[in-house]
Write a protein that holds these residues in place. Sequence first.
Motif, PDB file in Angstrom:
ATOM      1  N   HIS A   1       0.843  -1.204   0.000  1.00 51.90           N
ATOM      2  CA  HIS A   1       0.000   0.000   0.000  1.00 51.90           C
ATOM      3  C   HIS A   1       0.879   1.257   0.000  1.00 51.90           C
ATOM      4  O   HIS A   1       2.002   1.251   0.520  1.00 51.90           O
ATOM      5  CB  HIS A   1      -0.955   0.015   1.213  1.00 51.90           C
ATOM      6  CG  HIS A   1      -1.932   1.143   1.119  1.00 51.90           C
ATOM      7  ND1 HIS A   1      -1.722   2.356   1.731  1.00 51.90           N
ATOM      8  CD2 HIS A   1      -3.104   1.261   0.433  1.00 51.90           C
ATOM      9  CE1 HIS A   1      -2.738   3.163   1.436  1.00 51.90           C
ATOM     10  NE2 HIS A   1      -3.579   2.522   0.656  1.00 51.90           N
TER      11      HIS A   1
ATOM     12  N   THR B   1      -5.342   7.864  -2.545  1.00 52.87           N
ATOM     13  CA  THR B   1      -3.878   8.007  -2.649  1.00 52.87           C
ATOM     14  C   THR B   1      -3.419   7.765  -4.093  1.00 52.87           C
ATOM     15  O   THR B   1      -2.556   8.472  -4.601  1.00 52.87           O
ATOM     16  CB  THR B   1      -3.161   7.030  -1.697  1.00 52.87           C
ATOM     17  OG1 THR B   1      -3.526   5.684  -2.011  1.00 52.87           O
ATOM     18  CG2 THR B   1      -3.500   7.320  -0.260  1.00 52.87           C
TER      19      THR B   1
ATOM     20  N   SER C   1     -11.999   4.600  -1.397  1.00 52.46           N
ATOM     21  CA  SER C   1     -12.057   6.064  -1.494  1.00 52.46           C
ATOM     22  C   SER C   1     -11.989   6.499  -2.954  1.00 52.46           C
ATOM     23  O   SER C   1     -12.390   7.596  -3.307  1.00 52.46           O
ATOM     24  CB  SER C   1     -10.925   6.694  -0.691  1.00 52.46           C
ATOM     25  OG  SER C   1      -9.687   6.242  -1.193  1.00 52.46           O
TER      26      SER C   1
ATOM     27  N   HIS D   1      -7.391  13.670   1.134  1.00 51.16           N
ATOM     28  CA  HIS D   1      -8.062  12.361   1.113  1.00 51.16           C
ATOM     29  C   HIS D   1      -9.478  12.536   1.668  1.00 51.16           C
ATOM     30  O   HIS D   1      -9.670  13.273   2.653  1.00 51.16           O
ATOM     31  CB  HIS D   1      -7.272  11.365   1.973  1.00 51.16           C
ATOM     32  CG  HIS D   1      -7.645   9.944   1.712  1.00 51.16           C
ATOM     33  ND1 HIS D   1      -8.745   9.365   2.295  1.00 51.16           N
ATOM     34  CD2 HIS D   1      -7.083   9.008   0.917  1.00 51.16           C
ATOM     35  CE1 HIS D   1      -8.832   8.109   1.864  1.00 51.16           C
ATOM     36  NE2 HIS D   1      -7.835   7.868   1.036  1.00 51.16           N
TER      37      HIS D   1
HETATM   38  P1  13P Z   1      -6.623   4.648  -0.406  1.00 52.24           P
HETATM   39  O1  13P Z   1      -7.572   3.659  -0.975  1.00 52.24           O
HETATM   40  O2  13P Z   1      -6.859   6.039  -0.882  1.00 52.24           O
HETATM   41  O3  13P Z   1      -5.207   4.242  -0.622  1.00 52.24           O
HETATM   42  O4  13P Z   1      -6.884   4.747   1.157  1.00 52.24           O
HETATM   43  C1  13P Z   1      -6.651   3.699   1.991  1.00 52.24           C
HETATM   44  C2  13P Z   1      -6.848   4.024   3.413  1.00 52.24           C
HETATM   45  O5  13P Z   1      -6.971   3.156   4.235  1.00 52.24           O
HETATM   46  C3  13P Z   1      -6.906   5.415   3.810  1.00 52.24           C
HETATM   47  O6  13P Z   1      -6.826   5.566   5.189  1.00 52.24           O
END
Ligand code: 13P
Length: 323
Positions: A32, A224, A137, A207
């Motif tokens: 990640h 992200t 997200s 975010h």
């Molecule tokens: P993303 O999917 O944007 O990488 O976010 C993951 C997440 O756990 C944010 O706290």
Amino acid sequence: MFEHKSERDYNEKLKIKIEKLKKKREAIIIVHNYQRDEVQDIADITGDSLALSQAAVKTDARVIVFCGVHFMAESAAILNPDKTILLPAKEAGCPLADMITVEKLKALKEKHPGAPVVCYVNTSAAIKAESDICCTSSNAVNIVRSLRDDKKVIFVPDKNLGLYVQSQLPDKEIILWEGFCPTHIKVQEEHIRQAKTLHPDALVIAHPECNSEVLNMSDQITSTGGMIKYINSSDKKKFIIVTESGLFYKLKKDNPDKEFFLPTEQLICPNMKLTTLGWVYHALELMAYKVNVPADIARKAKVSLDRMLKVSGEPSGSAISGV
Ligand code: 13P
């Protein structure tokens, strides 16, 4: 035992050993965007939650080493019942995912009969099994929009992401849950004001787990992966990044001519930082820690994840909005 002169030397030796073991185990390392820099260096694939779910489905590897937090490895296990999924840091959880239980979700569903449940991917397999469709997200707005015949939608557990979806889809009635990411909610309006004063020509990229006040002060709101994509193709040179600081490593690597600023030093997820090269080596050597989901829960949770992947025809990591 290793002989090493410095941490850097130690890490380089570990990277070589990990590479050898990875081949022996026929493994792939999925990482990640919030992981430590040196863990990102050994990745076969890095990305946001959606990109990693998509990668987990596509791989032919026998073993997936998932450098992230538990719900991510669990999703990979649900999507790949025939593969071995390893989470190197056993304790790497997600407090947001722990903010809702099956009993509480069932009670919420009873209060809103007929309303479909959209669960954020940051949830346990049991919650996914109790939901109609999952989202990340990156695709939350599209997923809720895809429920064309449903005016009322239950969205769990991240309240800020749910509020953001509501702001983009005013015709829907979104039933929210009081969950939050303890890292993203540390950012307050004042941090953004100060960062803007210090860097008046920087764009603010946030975010959607941040609170509404922060999102209202942002130029872009995205996952992200969406941040990387947006910044890599932007002519702008300065960015205030409102998400976990691990993202800086890739942003700087991809864009050596651009500058990045954090609005607060508090943007560090302690769970994401638990995975070290040492734990990845340990995972491959001992085939630990295996992530298994009970078959009946996995089968139901897979329906929610598969529906998301089907609806999510957009390229992973695409920006979900420009404000
Ligand atoms: P993303 O999917 O944007 O990488 O976010 C993951 C997440 O756990 C944010 O706290």
